[in-house]
Design a protein around this motif. Structure first.
Motif, PDB file in Angstrom:
ATOM      1  N   THR A 185       0.834  -1.199   0.000  1.00 34.56           N
ATOM      2  CA  THR A 185       0.000   0.000   0.000  1.00 34.56           C
ATOM      3  C   THR A 185       0.871   1.252   0.000  1.00 34.56           C
ATOM      4  O   THR A 185       2.011   1.216   0.450  1.00 34.56           O
ATOM      5  N   GLY A 186       0.325   2.326  -0.507  1.00 35.17           N
ATOM      6  CA  GLY A 186       1.018   3.615  -0.484  1.00 35.17           C
ATOM      7  C   GLY A 186       0.873   4.338  -1.807  1.00 35.17           C
ATOM      8  O   GLY A 186       1.086   3.755  -2.869  1.00 35.17           O
ATOM      9  N   GLU A 188       2.735   6.584  -2.805  1.00 38.76           N
ATOM     10  CA  GLU A 188       4.064   6.913  -3.332  1.00 38.76           C
ATOM     11  C   GLU A 188       4.718   5.715  -4.021  1.00 38.76           C
ATOM     12  O   GLU A 188       5.807   5.816  -4.563  1.00 38.76           O
ATOM     13  N   ASP A 228      -3.066   4.865  -1.273  1.00 36.78           N
ATOM     14  CA  ASP A 228      -3.757   5.143  -0.001  1.00 36.78           C
ATOM     15  C   ASP A 228      -5.131   5.744  -0.273  1.00 36.78           C
ATOM     16  O   ASP A 228      -5.365   6.948  -0.071  1.00 36.78           O
ATOM     17  N   GLY A 252       0.878   1.417   5.758  1.00 34.01           N
ATOM     18  CA  GLY A 252      -0.454   1.893   6.134  1.00 34.01           C
ATOM     19  C   GLY A 252      -0.972   1.418   7.474  1.00 34.01           C
ATOM     20  O   GLY A 252      -2.146   1.584   7.783  1.00 34.01           O
ATOM     21  N   ASP A 259      -2.900   6.332   6.785  1.00 39.93           N
ATOM     22  CA  ASP A 259      -2.804   4.932   7.214  1.00 39.93           C
ATOM     23  C   ASP A 259      -4.195   4.395   7.541  1.00 39.93           C
ATOM     24  O   ASP A 259      -4.680   4.473   8.661  1.00 39.93           O
TER      25      ASP A 259
HETATM   26 MG    MG Z   1       2.160   4.264   3.532  1.00 43.22          MG
END
Ligand code: MG
Ligand code: AMP
Length: 408
Positions: A185-186, A188, A228, A252, A259
């Motif tokens: 996850t993320g 970025e 996210d 997250g 998160d």
């Molecule tokens: Mg993250």
């Protein structure tokens, strides 16, 4: 349950208490059973080996007949090859040529190695410095008929494949494969086929998780990386829980604004633990979404690997049916550098175990211990384990280590 900060051992214990191993089994041809968990106890239907045989190339004879003689001279009356026994009988004063693995006939009790005899025509002469039964491997020496060979719940390793083959089994019952879905996850995170935009990093966690899972005998489902975005994370989580026995995510799970994982888990399942007194790897989520187990690993690449090896791996092996999977053995080595540490968290520093000029092995930490520096994991060959209540380590003192490379 939502304890503030649990020790690593306590975390393992709590998680273990919630795990229910698979029960379904399947029968597999032997080779396909490597790295799987045995679902039945195996015992030997026969003695292994099932005949007395020679441990050397030499001559088989009955030493009991010549116990008093210092020099023994015997007539060679035949040959016993591996798989081609000597068919006749052997009287006192006679011997047969015998090869390693060949049947030692009943009338003989000892083998003299060929390099210890003087050969003259069809006679051998040697000094009697042998004990009765020397160089004979006995029937049942490896396994006796009816003896337990392997326990139910045993992880099948290469030696076990050979052992099972030695008792002549073509198929074994193992527990069914479990399926592990994983996604990172993320917002970025960029996949490795994309050029990085400003602020993005490549998705390394998905590859380390893939690698670590691949070494276990299970099925996995790589679900990619999810930004996210609560709605997308929610649907990925639900999807994964429908299709797998275990879901693993990275990132997250800390307390940042983006998160979302713990909120989602609270909505759809039960969360069991959040903070562990370990470094790297403090945040870890564990829970269940319906019948699927969930492990929410931290985002930092080193923390992902440390939590997987120290906590998740043995949980997965338990679910796969292995009885009491062990964490890697902890050994000791002298550390040649000072290590800074504050009390309160168990640390898994990346270490390099190396051979010194005098042949002894010593250890040093990798230069950068940041939990984001994945190159420290590649550089390392062991963890240096510093207990929760330990303070700094002085150069020259003994530290606990765990080797990363194992036989399997
Ligand atoms: Mg993250
Ligand atoms: P998080 O726990 O989501 O706050 O992430 C902690 C750190 O790990 C951040 O610096 C993230 O950019 C990094 N990180 C998270 N996921 C990944 C990933 N899949 N690959 C590499 N780094 C990651």
């Amino acid at each position: 349950m939502n304890p503030k900060e649990m020790s690593v051992e306590e975390t393992r214990k709590v998680i273990r208490s919630y795990l229910v191993p698979v029960v379904d089994t399947e029968k597999l041809p032997l080779k396909s059973a490597l790295s799987r968990i045995l679902a039945e106890e195996l015992s030997s239907p026969e003695n292994v080996p099932n005949f007395n045989n020679s441990a050397m190339d030499g001559y088989a004879f009955n030493l009991s007949d010549h116990i008093q003689s210092e020099q023994i001279t015997l007539e060679i009356i035949g040959t016993s090859l591996a798989g081609k026994p000597y068919p006749g009988s052997i009287k006192k004063g006679a011997c047969i040529r015998i090869m390693t693995g060949a049947i030692v006939p009943n009338e003989t009790d000892t083998v003299i190695p060929q390099e210890n005899v003087k050969l003259d025509g069809n006679k051998i002469t040697f000094t009697n410095n042998l004990k009765v039964n020397a160089n004979v491997r006995f029937s049942g020496e490896d396994l006796e008929k009816g003896q337990k060979v392997l326990d139910k719940g045993h992880l099948i390793r290469p030696a076990d494949l050979g052992l099972i083959a030695s008792i002549g089994l073509e198929e074994v019952n193992v527990f069914r494969k479990i399926k592990v879905a994983f996604f990172t996850t993320g917002s970025e995170i960029a996949s490795i086929d994309k050029e990085l935009q400003s602020g993005q990093i490549h998705d390394s966690n998905r590859y380390t998780i893939f690698g670590m899972l691949s070494r276990l005998g299970l099925d996995f489902l790589d679900m990619g990386s999810i930004p996210d975005d609560p709605a997308r994370l929610e649907s990925a989580l639900l999807d994964a829980s429908k299709n797998a026995d275990v879901v693993i995510t990275s990132g997250g799970v800390s307390v940042g604004e983006a998160d979302y994982m713990k909120e989602l888990l609270a909505k759809h399942g039960d969360i069991l633990s959040w903070k562990i007194a370990m470094k790297p790897g403090r945040p870890l989520a564990f829970g269940k979404i319906k019948n699927t187990y969930y492990f929410g690993l931290p985002g930092n690449p080193v923390a992902v690997m440390v939590t997987f090896y120290q906590i998740v791996k043995e949980s997965i092996l338990t679910l796969m049916g292995q009885t009491n999977p062990k964490t890697l053995p902890v050994l000791e080595a002298i550390c040649i550098e000072n290590i800074n540490k504050i009390k309160g968290r168990m640390e898994f520093q990346r270490g390099i175990l190396f051979e010194t000029n005098d042949g002894s092995w010593k250890v040093k930490p990798t230069p950068n211990q940041s939990s984001g520096v994945l190159s420290s994991m590649s550089l390392a060959n062991c963890f240096i384990i510093l207990e929760e209540d330990e303070k700094e380590v002085l150069a020259g003192s003994t530290v606990k280590i765990q080797l990363m490379d194992c036989f399997i």
